[in-house]
Design an enzyme around this catalytic site. Sequence first.
Site, mmCIF file in Angstrom:
data_model
loop_
_atom_site.group_PDB
_atom_site.id
_atom_site.type_symbol
_atom_site.label_atom_id
_atom_site.label_comp_id
_atom_site.label_asym_id
_atom_site.label_seq_id
_atom_site.Cartn_x
_atom_site.Cartn_y
_atom_site.Cartn_z
ATOM 1 C CB SER A 147 -0.862 0.005 1.268
ATOM 2 O OG SER A 147 -1.390 1.298 1.496
ATOM 3 C CE1 TYR A 160 -4.206 -2.243 4.574
ATOM 4 C CE2 TYR A 160 -3.510 0.009 4.128
ATOM 5 C CZ TYR A 160 -3.917 -1.227 3.672
ATOM 6 O OH TYR A 160 -4.027 -1.452 2.318
HETATM 7 P P1 NAP Z 1 -11.241 -6.228 -0.668
HETATM 8 O O1 NAP Z 1 -12.076 -5.758 -1.801
HETATM 9 O O2 NAP Z 1 -11.640 -5.922 0.721
HETATM 10 O O3 NAP Z 1 -11.066 -7.828 -0.816
HETATM 11 C C1 NAP Z 1 -10.295 -8.505 0.120
HETATM 12 C C2 NAP Z 1 -10.050 -9.923 -0.356
HETATM 13 O O4 NAP Z 1 -9.191 -10.554 0.621
HETATM 14 C C3 NAP Z 1 -11.311 -10.759 -0.442
HETATM 15 O O5 NAP Z 1 -11.171 -11.670 -1.494
HETATM 16 C C4 NAP Z 1 -11.347 -11.490 0.893
HETATM 17 O O6 NAP Z 1 -11.951 -12.773 0.831
HETATM 18 C C5 NAP Z 1 -9.861 -11.664 1.168
HETATM 19 N N1 NAP Z 1 -9.617 -11.710 2.603
HETATM 20 C C6 NAP Z 1 -9.759 -10.718 3.502
HETATM 21 N N2 NAP Z 1 -9.463 -11.144 4.743
HETATM 22 C C7 NAP Z 1 -9.141 -12.451 4.614
HETATM 23 C C8 NAP Z 1 -8.754 -13.453 5.540
HETATM 24 N N3 NAP Z 1 -8.641 -13.217 6.849
HETATM 25 N N4 NAP Z 1 -8.508 -14.686 5.062
HETATM 26 C C9 NAP Z 1 -8.608 -14.951 3.751
HETATM 27 N N5 NAP Z 1 -8.973 -14.054 2.836
HETATM 28 C C10 NAP Z 1 -9.235 -12.817 3.266
HETATM 29 O O7 NAP Z 1 -9.733 -5.728 -0.817
HETATM 30 P P2 NAP Z 1 -9.056 -4.764 -1.885
HETATM 31 O O8 NAP Z 1 -9.439 -3.378 -1.573
HETATM 32 O O9 NAP Z 1 -9.249 -5.311 -3.237
HETATM 33 O O10 NAP Z 1 -7.521 -4.915 -1.448
HETATM 34 C C11 NAP Z 1 -6.716 -5.966 -1.906
HETATM 35 C C12 NAP Z 1 -5.293 -5.718 -1.425
HETATM 36 O O11 NAP Z 1 -4.866 -4.447 -1.901
HETATM 37 C C13 NAP Z 1 -5.192 -5.665 0.105
HETATM 38 O O12 NAP Z 1 -3.990 -6.267 0.486
HETATM 39 C C14 NAP Z 1 -5.175 -4.176 0.403
HETATM 40 O O13 NAP Z 1 -4.476 -3.899 1.575
HETATM 41 C C15 NAP Z 1 -4.439 -3.651 -0.818
HETATM 42 N N6 NAP Z 1 -4.727 -2.250 -1.104
HETATM 43 C C16 NAP Z 1 -6.007 -1.821 -1.290
HETATM 44 C C17 NAP Z 1 -6.241 -0.479 -1.593
HETATM 45 C C18 NAP Z 1 -7.606 0.060 -1.853
HETATM 46 O O14 NAP Z 1 -7.773 1.297 -1.885
HETATM 47 N N7 NAP Z 1 -8.598 -0.776 -2.093
HETATM 48 C C19 NAP Z 1 -5.149 0.405 -1.662
HETATM 49 C C20 NAP Z 1 -3.876 -0.070 -1.457
HETATM 50 C C21 NAP Z 1 -3.667 -1.400 -1.169
HETATM 51 P P3 NAP Z 1 -13.511 -13.086 1.132
HETATM 52 O O15 NAP Z 1 -14.274 -11.876 0.687
HETATM 53 O O16 NAP Z 1 -13.775 -14.308 0.309
HETATM 54 O O17 NAP Z 1 -13.623 -13.355 2.584
HETATM 55 O O1 2V4 Z 2 -7.187 5.923 0.965
HETATM 56 C C1 2V4 Z 2 -6.242 5.163 0.716
HETATM 57 C C2 2V4 Z 2 -6.340 3.752 0.943
HETATM 58 C C3 2V4 Z 2 -7.535 3.132 1.330
HETATM 59 C C4 2V4 Z 2 -8.824 3.733 1.157
HETATM 60 O O2 2V4 Z 2 -9.080 4.511 0.249
HETATM 61 C C5 2V4 Z 2 -9.945 3.189 1.963
HETATM 62 C C6 2V4 Z 2 -10.000 1.689 1.879
HETATM 63 C C7 2V4 Z 2 -10.232 1.171 0.495
HETATM 64 O O3 2V4 Z 2 -11.042 1.205 2.720
HETATM 65 C C8 2V4 Z 2 -8.677 1.186 2.433
HETATM 66 C C9 2V4 Z 2 -7.498 1.842 1.791
HETATM 67 C C10 2V4 Z 2 -6.367 1.106 1.718
HETATM 68 C C11 2V4 Z 2 -5.225 1.670 1.231
HETATM 69 O O4 2V4 Z 2 -4.118 0.923 1.188
HETATM 70 C C12 2V4 Z 2 -5.193 3.002 0.818
HETATM 71 C C13 2V4 Z 2 -4.002 3.553 0.278
HETATM 72 O O5 2V4 Z 2 -3.041 2.810 0.009
HETATM 73 C C14 2V4 Z 2 -3.908 4.947 0.056
HETATM 74 C C15 2V4 Z 2 -5.011 5.725 0.275
HETATM 75 C C16 2V4 Z 2 -4.926 7.119 0.104
HETATM 76 C C17 2V4 Z 2 -3.705 7.676 -0.310
HETATM 77 C C18 2V4 Z 2 -2.625 6.893 -0.572
HETATM 78 C C19 2V4 Z 2 -2.716 5.534 -0.382
HETATM 79 O O6 2V4 Z 2 -1.666 4.771 -0.621
#
Ligand code: NAP
Ligand code: 2V4
Length: 253
Positions: A147, A160
């Site tokens: 992230s 986180y």
């Molecule tokens: P998401 O939509 O919340 O989906 C999370 C996925 O991980 C789901 O498939 C869920 O499975 C699985 N999961 C969660 N907890 C679990 C557990 N305890 N055991 C097994 N599986 C689990 O997540 P996302 O936003 O796509 O994020 C994916 C990755 O990108 C994460 O590592 C997150 O930290 C990273 N990330 C996200 C953002 C963002 O803005 N969305 C930004 C930066 C980084 P089930 O639903 O089947 O339970």
């Molecule tokens: O702001 C983020 C961000 C976020 C969110 O948007 C909210 C969410 C999807 O519930 C969790 C989340 C996970 C993240 O890892 C980030 C994130 O990486 C981030 C955000 C804003 C500005 C810079 C970032 O790297």
Amino acid sequence: MGNLTGKTALVTGSSRGIGRAIAERLGREGALVAVHYSTGADAAEQVVESIEKEGGRAFAVKAELGVPGDADTLFGGLEPRLKDRTGTTDLNILVNNAGVMAMGAPEEVTPDMFDRMIAVNAKAPFFIVQRALRLIPDGGRIINISSGLTRVASPDQVAYGMAKGALEQIALHFSRHLGKRRITVNSVAPGSTDNGSALFQISEVRETLSQLSTFGEVAEPAAVADVVAFLASEDARWITGAFIDASGGTLLG
Ligand code: NAP
Ligand code: 2V4
């Protein structure tokens, strides 16, 4: 023929969000994809169907991560399915994507919340990598989804950010450990990415998050998946131990 034809891939947490996009993209490139999920059995099945509809191959595998025995459960489900479909248990590409996210004042973080953050986002990926190493042939790929919050401050997500900081250490140390086997290990750091959750439907929140990127938009999961597909490809064979900023310029300052 896609550039991953003949390869196998495991994408943790690919029942939805960024993981789903990664699984679909790797599937389009020809990889046989293990769609890992925990609670979303139907959603995972839909991902498998969507990959198959595009002419790809996939299967679902269930395991809750962040609990004792998680890696054994995961690989206990994965190995026989790989063997069934390919005749071997070779795993060419591992994407540690599954993660939990939480927001809240630092003062409100409890030891249990903190432990879970570390267990799912850092400890589970470590033991998945450790367990996967006996399956990954020379030239394999390990990609961890971190992230941008290891580089920009967000006090409400300090636990986180700490867990993702620990996750990123895998790329540094394992890339040295696995160089001889030509296995690359990298971190990909998205910024705010529309994972389909309700948060991104709230227009003021979406607008605020959009302005963090130099492009003025939140990312679509496919934008992150494209970066992962590149790292998984032969073209990225000389990139290892790297932190790849896939935040759309959110970290520029
Ligand atoms: P998401 O939509 O919340 O989906 C999370 C996925 O991980 C789901 O498939 C869920 O499975 C699985 N999961 C969660 N907890 C679990 C557990 N305890 N055991 C097994 N599986 C689990 O997540 P996302 O936003 O796509 O994020 C994916 C990755 O990108 C994460 O590592 C997150 O930290 C990273 N990330 C996200 C953002 C963002 O803005 N969305 C930004 C930066 C980084 P089930 O639903 O089947 O339970
Ligand atoms: O702001 C983020 C961000 C976020 C969110 O948007 C909210 C969410 C999807 O519930 C969790 C989340 C996970 C993240 O890892 C980030 C994130 O990486 C981030 C955000 C804003 C500005 C810079 C970032 O790297």
